[in-house]
Design a protein around this motif. Structure first.
Motif, PDB file in Angstrom:
ATOM      1  N   GLU A 110       0.805  -1.218   0.000  1.00  7.85           N
ATOM      2  CA  GLU A 110       0.000   0.000   0.000  1.00  7.85           C
ATOM      3  C   GLU A 110       0.839   1.269   0.000  1.00  7.85           C
ATOM      4  O   GLU A 110       0.291   2.365  -0.155  1.00  7.85           O
ATOM      5  N   ARG A 111       2.179   1.158   0.130  1.00  5.25           N
ATOM      6  CA  ARG A 111       3.014   2.357   0.171  1.00  5.25           C
ATOM      7  C   ARG A 111       4.144   2.320  -0.857  1.00  5.25           C
ATOM      8  O   ARG A 111       5.023   3.169  -0.833  1.00  5.25           O
ATOM      9  N   THR A 112       4.113   1.339  -1.774  1.00  2.00           N
ATOM     10  CA  THR A 112       5.206   1.175  -2.733  1.00  2.00           C
ATOM     11  C   THR A 112       4.732   1.400  -4.156  1.00  2.00           C
ATOM     12  O   THR A 112       3.727   0.824  -4.594  1.00  2.00           O
ATOM     13  N   VAL A 113       5.475   2.230  -4.889  1.00  2.00           N
ATOM     14  CA  VAL A 113       5.302   2.387  -6.336  1.00  2.00           C
ATOM     15  C   VAL A 113       6.416   1.581  -6.990  1.00  2.00           C
ATOM     16  O   VAL A 113       7.596   1.933  -6.885  1.00  2.00           O
ATOM     17  N   THR A 114       6.053   0.480  -7.631  1.00  2.00           N
ATOM     18  CA  THR A 114       7.033  -0.398  -8.265  1.00  2.00           C
ATOM     19  C   THR A 114       7.140  -0.049  -9.746  1.00  2.00           C
ATOM     20  O   THR A 114       6.124   0.049 -10.440  1.00  2.00           O
ATOM     21  N   ILE A 115       8.374   0.127 -10.217  1.00  2.53           N
ATOM     22  CA  ILE A 115       8.629   0.547 -11.603  1.00  2.53           C
ATOM     23  C   ILE A 115       9.514  -0.477 -12.289  1.00  2.53           C
ATOM     24  O   ILE A 115      10.491  -0.964 -11.714  1.00  2.53           O
ATOM     25  N   SER A 116       9.164  -0.810 -13.527  1.00  5.56           N
ATOM     26  CA  SER A 116      10.039  -1.651 -14.339  1.00  5.56           C
ATOM     27  C   SER A 116       9.831  -1.271 -15.803  1.00  5.56           C
ATOM     28  O   SER A 116       9.081  -0.352 -16.121  1.00  5.56           O
ATOM     29  N   SER A 117      10.522  -1.987 -16.698  1.00  5.88           N
ATOM     30  CA  SER A 117      10.412  -1.660 -18.118  1.00  5.88           C
ATOM     31  C   SER A 117      10.854  -2.837 -18.963  1.00  5.88           C
ATOM     32  O   SER A 117      11.414  -3.819 -18.470  1.00  5.88           O
ATOM     33  N   ALA A 118      10.616  -2.705 -20.273  1.00  8.48           N
ATOM     34  CA  ALA A 118      10.940  -3.773 -21.220  1.00  8.48           C
ATOM     35  C   ALA A 118      12.343  -3.649 -21.788  1.00  8.48           C
ATOM     36  O   ALA A 118      12.899  -4.627 -22.274  1.00  8.48           O
ATOM     37  N   GLY A 119      12.940  -2.475 -21.741  1.00  6.02           N
ATOM     38  CA  GLY A 119      14.177  -2.218 -22.466  1.00  6.02           C
ATOM     39  C   GLY A 119      15.313  -3.148 -22.100  1.00  6.02           C
ATOM     40  O   GLY A 119      15.967  -3.738 -22.969  1.00  6.02           O
TER      41      GLY A 119
END
Length: 428
Positions: free
Chosen positions: A265-274
């Motif tokens: 509830e307090r985490t913004v998780t970021i990822s990508s395809a590159g």
């Protein structure tokens, strides 16, 4: 004065608007105080960005082109990713899918694929309609998250050395960056959890976490992540996690912070395809978080690119569903390349910190009789025809990073062999 004190002082500095208002009132015959003498033309660049010039990646890549050197500075592969993923993008283009504006949050197919990926890999459940947001790469996701969640005066803790866009994004949001330094020991970089805890103040808004970590190659352990999670819950902090190298782990395992108690509830998780699929030019990234956090990030993101990479979104949706053999093969191939370049750097006389993840090797140049990474990297193309990046650009405490240099190993084998041969001239 420390970097932290300087940043805080800059944040608190009065804007130029007040000076302009006072001057305008006096010129119109107002009775207010006369303005102080004009200090000269106002700089064109927003003062929050004054410390950020041309990135080191642009400088070193231009140096590689000018000298014909092998570019091991910037982290991009020199081969494309899976043919079936490229063909999926071609099909989308030909079929007219994504050639016009895609939906603002991203196409449903990709949002569903991201949610399926998080569930299958990490047992994290996200609603593709409300808890997934597609972005123009992870870089935009980081920018949008910080612009959405940070206000002037807020402190943002980041692990130092850090990817250079972190500092710029914190500055654009008006926040104050607070570095916690990873330090080399026993052939790897380590997080001092006591130093992290001491860095938290009443003004701390969030922790910006990167694991697997660029540029050091550190992969935070489950115990370290549990300590970060405990601190975030105790002090009611938000956490933004950059996990773009999640599939490039060679020693240990990647564990998302959002999987720990109290963190979803307090985490913004970021990822990508590159990085995962070797199509860095497509710039397809994503955010997973609660509906409230995704809504906040989307509120900023919609005024950055609005949408991007329409046809490529369809291709990445297919890429995320590739069989496990693809991801296993990717790791095995890059592990071998890591070992190839690490052996070459060791033979050339560097002290090598073999990375547990990412596709970068950090080295110490002091065994070569050098101590200034900037000077070393700028001279290296002429000395032996190879380009690297000085780690000091990723530090607030430049002295901490001065003798360290980063090399990328996401290149063809023959390129790495040639680079290793050229670097051996240093040992001679």
């Amino acid at each position: 004065m420390s970097a932290r004190e300087t940043a805080a002082r800059e944040t608190a500095a009065p804007g130029a608007g007040a000076h302009r208002t006072a001057a305008r009132g006096t010129e119109a015959g107002g009775t207010g105080p006369r303005p102080s003498p004009d200090p000269g033309p106002r700089p064109l660049l927003n003062r929050r960005l004054a410390e950020f010039g041309t990135t080191i990646f642009a400088e070193m890549s231009a140096l590689a082109v000018r000298t014909g050197a092998i570019n091991l500075g910037q982290g991009f592969p020199d081969t494309d990713g899976p043919e079936e993923v490229r063909e999926a993008a071609v099909r989308a283009l030909r079929d007219g899918r994504g050639n016009q504006y895609p939906p603002g949050p991203g196409i449903p197919e990709l949002r569903t694929a991201v949610a399926e990926h998080q569930l299958a890999r990490y047992a994290l459940t996200y609603d593709p309609d409300t808890e997934v947001l597609i972005t123009a790469g992870a870089t935009e996701a980081i920018a949008a998250a910080l612009l959405a969640l940070v206000e002037p005066g807020d402190e943002v803790i980041a692990l130092e050395p850090y990817y250079d866009s972190y500092a710029a994004c914190v500055a654009m949001a008006g926040g104050t960056r607070v570095p916690v330094t990873l330090r080399p020991r026993d052939g790897a970089y380590h997080l001092d959890l006591d130093e992290l805890r001491d860095a938290v103040t009443d003004r701390t808004r969030l922790i910006l976490l990167n694991t697997p970590h660029n540029p050091t190659g550190t992969v935070l352990t489950r115990a370290e992540l549990a300590a970060v999670a405990e601190l975030a819950v105790e002090r009611d902090l938000l956490v933004v996690t950059d996990e773009v190298y999640e599939h490039l782990v060679y020693d240990g395992e990647h564990t998302p912070l959002a999987s720990f108690p109290g963190m979803r509830e307090r985490t913004v998780t970021i990822s990508s395809a590159g990085k995962t699929f070797s199509f860095t030019g497509w710039k397809v990234g994503w955010v997973t978080a609660t509906p409230e956090l995704v809504t906040a990030v989307r509120s900023a993101k919609q005024f950055l690119t609005y949408v991007s990479a329409g046809p490529f979104q369809y291709a990445v949706a297919e890429a995320l569903r590739l069989p496990d053999t693809y991801f296993e093969g990717l790791r095995a191939d890059l592990r071998r390349k890591r070992d190839l370049l690490s052996a070459g750097l060791t033979a050339a006389g560097f002290e090598v910190y073999r990375p547990a993840g990412t596709y970068f090797v950090t080295t110490d140049i002091r065994p070569l009789g050098e101590s200034d990474g900037f000077a070393f990297c700028r001279a290296l193309p002429e000395r032996c025809g190879v380009v690297a990046v000085p780690n000091a650009v990723f530090y607030d405490h430049r002295d901490q990073g001065a003798p360290f240099v980063r090399f990328a190993f996401c290149k063809k084998d023959d390129v790495l062999h040639e680079a290793a041969d050229r670097l051996r001239r240093l040992a001679a």
